[in-house]
Design a protein around this motif. Sequence first.
Motif, PDB file in Angstrom:
ATOM      1  N   LEU A   2       0.835  -1.208  -0.245  1.00  0.00           N
ATOM      2  CA  LEU A   2       0.024   0.019   0.070  1.00  0.00           C
ATOM      3  C   LEU A   2       0.826   1.100  -0.244  1.00  0.00           C
ATOM      4  CD1 LEU A   2      -2.954   1.139   0.178  1.00  0.00           C
ATOM      5  CD2 LEU A   2      -2.669   0.835   2.790  1.00  0.00           C
ATOM      6  N   GLY A   3       0.940   1.812  -1.196  1.00  0.00           N
ATOM      7  CA  GLY A   3       2.209   2.798  -1.161  1.00  0.00           C
ATOM      8  C   GLY A   3       3.457   2.307  -0.882  1.00  0.00           C
ATOM      9  N   SER A   4       4.199   2.771   0.113  1.00  0.00           N
ATOM     10  CA  SER A   4       5.375   2.439   0.595  1.00  0.00           C
ATOM     11  C   SER A   4       5.322   1.617   1.742  1.00  0.00           C
ATOM     12  CB  SER A   4       6.455   3.744   1.075  1.00  0.00           C
ATOM     13  OG  SER A   4       5.746   4.252   2.238  1.00  0.00           O
ATOM     14  N   PHE A   5       3.926   1.187   2.104  1.00  0.00           N
ATOM     15  CA  PHE A   5       3.880   0.103   3.226  1.00  0.00           C
ATOM     16  C   PHE A   5       3.707  -1.116   2.751  1.00  0.00           C
ATOM     17  CE2 PHE A   5       1.626   4.251   4.679  1.00  0.00           C
ATOM     18  CZ  PHE A   5       2.729   4.744   5.545  1.00  0.00           C
ATOM     19  N   ARG A   6       4.568  -2.022   3.434  1.00  0.00           N
ATOM     20  CA  ARG A   6       4.412  -3.707   3.127  1.00  0.00           C
ATOM     21  C   ARG A   6       3.675  -4.266   4.401  1.00  0.00           C
ATOM     22  NH1 ARG A   6       5.512  -2.197  -1.388  1.00  0.00           N
ATOM     23  NH2 ARG A   6       7.364  -2.240  -2.317  1.00  0.00           N
ATOM     24  N   LEU A   7       2.620  -4.909   3.896  1.00  0.00           N
ATOM     25  CA  LEU A   7       1.839  -5.509   4.960  1.00  0.00           C
ATOM     26  C   LEU A   7       1.837  -7.337   4.537  1.00  0.00           C
ATOM     27  CD1 LEU A   7      -1.352  -3.383   4.578  1.00  0.00           C
ATOM     28  CD2 LEU A   7       0.371  -3.427   6.510  1.00  0.00           C
ATOM     29  N   LYS A   8       2.138  -7.867   5.558  1.00  0.00           N
ATOM     30  CA  LYS A   8       2.635  -9.353   5.519  1.00  0.00           C
ATOM     31  C   LYS A   8       1.143 -10.174   5.752  1.00  0.00           C
ATOM     32  CE  LYS A   8       7.502  -9.308   6.745  1.00  0.00           C
ATOM     33  NZ  LYS A   8       8.302  -9.845   7.543  1.00  0.00           N
ATOM     34  N   GLY A  35     -11.461  -2.549   7.177  1.00  0.00           N
ATOM     35  CA  GLY A  35     -11.068  -2.034   8.414  1.00  0.00           C
ATOM     36  C   GLY A  35      -9.985  -2.888   8.822  1.00  0.00           C
ATOM     37  N   ASN A  36      -9.942  -4.016   8.530  1.00  0.00           N
ATOM     38  CA  ASN A  36      -8.400  -4.899   8.911  1.00  0.00           C
ATOM     39  C   ASN A  36      -7.213  -4.360   8.452  1.00  0.00           C
ATOM     40  OD1 ASN A  36      -8.731  -5.702   6.227  1.00  0.00           O
ATOM     41  ND2 ASN A  36      -8.606  -8.007   6.616  1.00  0.00           N
ATOM     42  N   PHE A  41      -3.409   2.227  10.567  1.00  0.00           N
ATOM     43  CA  PHE A  41      -3.019   3.607  10.434  1.00  0.00           C
ATOM     44  C   PHE A  41      -4.036   4.386  10.998  1.00  0.00           C
ATOM     45  CE2 PHE A  41      -2.085   0.868   6.709  1.00  0.00           C
ATOM     46  CZ  PHE A  41      -0.845   1.086   6.503  1.00  0.00           C
ATOM     47  N   ASN A  42      -3.309   5.598  11.282  1.00  0.00           N
ATOM     48  CA  ASN A  42      -3.985   6.820  11.302  1.00  0.00           C
ATOM     49  C   ASN A  42      -4.297   7.411  10.286  1.00  0.00           C
ATOM     50  OD1 ASN A  42      -3.866   6.578  14.321  1.00  0.00           O
ATOM     51  ND2 ASN A  42      -2.002   7.539  14.300  1.00  0.00           N
ATOM     52  N   VAL A  43      -5.513   7.728   9.802  1.00  0.00           N
ATOM     53  CA  VAL A  43      -5.797   8.180   8.586  1.00  0.00           C
ATOM     54  C   VAL A  43      -6.337   9.882   8.526  1.00  0.00           C
ATOM     55  CG1 VAL A  43      -7.627   7.834   6.678  1.00  0.00           C
ATOM     56  CG2 VAL A  43      -6.997   5.986   7.831  1.00  0.00           C
ATOM     57  N   ILE A  44      -5.668  10.462   7.668  1.00  0.00           N
ATOM     58  CA  ILE A  44      -6.026  11.828   7.491  1.00  0.00           C
ATOM     59  C   ILE A  44      -6.342  12.153   6.268  1.00  0.00           C
ATOM     60  CG2 ILE A  44      -4.672  14.245   7.639  1.00  0.00           C
ATOM     61  CD1 ILE A  44      -2.408  12.687   9.369  1.00  0.00           C
ATOM     62  N   LEU A  54      -1.798   8.207   5.137  1.00  0.00           N
ATOM     63  CA  LEU A  54      -1.797   7.179   6.158  1.00  0.00           C
ATOM     64  C   LEU A  54      -0.346   7.328   6.879  1.00  0.00           C
ATOM     65  CD1 LEU A  54      -3.013   4.358   3.918  1.00  0.00           C
ATOM     66  CD2 LEU A  54      -4.338   5.571   5.185  1.00  0.00           C
ATOM     67  N   LYS A  55      -0.694   7.135   8.213  1.00  0.00           N
ATOM     68  CA  LYS A  55       0.636   6.999   9.261  1.00  0.00           C
ATOM     69  C   LYS A  55       0.478   5.920  10.096  1.00  0.00           C
ATOM     70  CE  LYS A  55       1.723  11.919   9.665  1.00  0.00           C
ATOM     71  NZ  LYS A  55       1.855  12.901  10.465  1.00  0.00           N
ATOM     72  N   LYS A  56       1.507   5.008  10.025  1.00  0.00           N
ATOM     73  CA  LYS A  56       1.406   3.639  10.774  1.00  0.00           C
ATOM     74  C   LYS A  56       1.301   3.914  12.441  1.00  0.00           C
ATOM     75  CE  LYS A  56       5.730   2.225   9.604  1.00  0.00           C
ATOM     76  NZ  LYS A  56       6.926   1.330   9.842  1.00  0.00           N
ATOM     77  N   ASN A  57       0.381   3.103  12.922  1.00  0.00           N
ATOM     78  CA  ASN A  57      -0.166   3.404  14.425  1.00  0.00           C
ATOM     79  C   ASN A  57       0.548   1.992  15.151  1.00  0.00           C
ATOM     80  OD1 ASN A  57      -2.019   1.672  14.307  1.00  0.00           O
ATOM     81  ND2 ASN A  57      -3.393   2.958  13.842  1.00  0.00           N
ATOM     82  N   SER A  58       0.066   2.012  16.197  1.00  0.00           N
ATOM     83  CA  SER A  58       0.826   0.647  17.223  1.00  0.00           C
ATOM     84  C   SER A  58       0.207  -0.642  16.551  1.00  0.00           C
ATOM     85  CB  SER A  58       0.087   0.921  18.736  1.00  0.00           C
ATOM     86  OG  SER A  58      -1.077   0.888  18.784  1.00  0.00           O
ATOM     87  N   HIS A  59      -0.831  -0.658  15.633  1.00  0.00           N
ATOM     88  CA  HIS A  59      -1.340  -2.010  15.363  1.00  0.00           C
ATOM     89  C   HIS A  59      -0.816  -2.334  13.922  1.00  0.00           C
ATOM     90  CE1 HIS A  59      -4.467  -1.985  18.176  1.00  0.00           C
ATOM     91  NE2 HIS A  59      -4.923  -1.001  18.115  1.00  0.00           N
ATOM     92  N   PHE A  60       0.264  -1.693  13.239  1.00  0.00           N
ATOM     93  CA  PHE A  60       0.626  -1.897  12.194  1.00  0.00           C
ATOM     94  C   PHE A  60       1.411  -3.406  12.110  1.00  0.00           C
ATOM     95  CE2 PHE A  60       3.934  -1.815   8.774  1.00  0.00           C
ATOM     96  CZ  PHE A  60       3.054  -1.320   7.630  1.00  0.00           C
ATOM     97  N   LYS A  61       1.718  -3.733  13.020  1.00  0.00           N
ATOM     98  CA  LYS A  61       2.578  -5.147  12.885  1.00  0.00           C
ATOM     99  C   LYS A  61       1.481  -6.129  13.481  1.00  0.00           C
ATOM    100  CE  LYS A  61       7.366  -3.347  12.786  1.00  0.00           C
ATOM    101  NZ  LYS A  61       8.613  -3.448  13.377  1.00  0.00           N
ATOM    102  N   ASP A  62       0.451  -6.003  13.743  1.00  0.00           N
ATOM    103  CA  ASP A  62      -0.636  -6.954  14.310  1.00  0.00           C
ATOM    104  C   ASP A  62      -0.473  -7.983  13.085  1.00  0.00           C
ATOM    105  OD1 ASP A  62      -0.731  -5.414  16.614  1.00  0.00           O
ATOM    106  OD2 ASP A  62      -3.094  -4.970  16.032  1.00  0.00           O
ATOM    107  N   GLU A  63      -0.749  -9.238  13.611  1.00  0.00           N
ATOM    108  CA  GLU A  63      -0.999 -10.426  12.649  1.00  0.00           C
ATOM    109  C   GLU A  63      -2.355 -10.247  12.120  1.00  0.00           C
ATOM    110  OE1 GLU A  63      -0.207 -14.231  13.539  1.00  0.00           O
ATOM    111  OE2 GLU A  63       1.281 -13.787  14.807  1.00  0.00           O
ATOM    112  N   PHE A  64      -2.593 -10.542  10.787  1.00  0.00           N
ATOM    113  CA  PHE A  64      -4.006 -10.681  10.135  1.00  0.00           C
ATOM    114  C   PHE A  64      -4.508 -11.842  10.692  1.00  0.00           C
ATOM    115  CE2 PHE A  64      -1.789  -7.455   7.581  1.00  0.00           C
ATOM    116  CZ  PHE A  64      -2.945  -6.551   7.260  1.00  0.00           C
TER     117      PHE A  64
END
Length: 191
Positions: A2-8, A35-36, A41-44, A54-64
């Motif tokens: 998602l843009g420069s973000f990599r989600l595993k 929502g998952n 992210f904090n969405v502005i 989009l700014k990463k927040n504390s849930h960024f590394k949570d497992e899906f």
Amino acid sequence: SLGSFRLKNANVDFPDSTYIFRAKRFRNRNGSLAGNILKRFNVILDYRRALITLKKNSHFKDEFGYNKSGIELAHNGFRAVKEKDNNISNSYGMNPDSEAVNGTKIVINTRFKISLKPAYVIVELRDNSPAQRVGLKLNDILLNINGKPTYQFSLQKLIQMFYGDSGKRIKISVEREGKILTFIFQLEDLF
């Protein structure tokens, strides 16, 4: 990505074209974010410049997580439920131990109350899922899950129970055509 973000191991959905007929009319549309994804992210929203940041927040590394039962639920109105009323401890009217007059005895028991509680119904059932294999069917009304009445839970909390660890045992009681049926299955990893 998602843009420069990599989600595993991100959850994705590939809906049938009939479900996204209207969305396909937008030429630059690349997909939808659920929502998952967004909870990470904090969405502005910058309406003037038509920009989303989009700014990463504390849930960024949570497992899906994902539904490992095969059951999709929906709120389906309300059910009348008899509950013990802990606020009132006595009966009014005739004493239950008293003699009947002309064969008639009236006892008004206020130890119980009737309440309207949310009802949840199975609206989708994945083919060959653990829930389908044990015999659950569309339109079954959930009454209990793991020994607790389903009306004690929000729809979101019930659905979250199906996102548990693989191998977790789920015991469900349902109402089907006026009969109460109980089913037991284990959550299964699909991947």
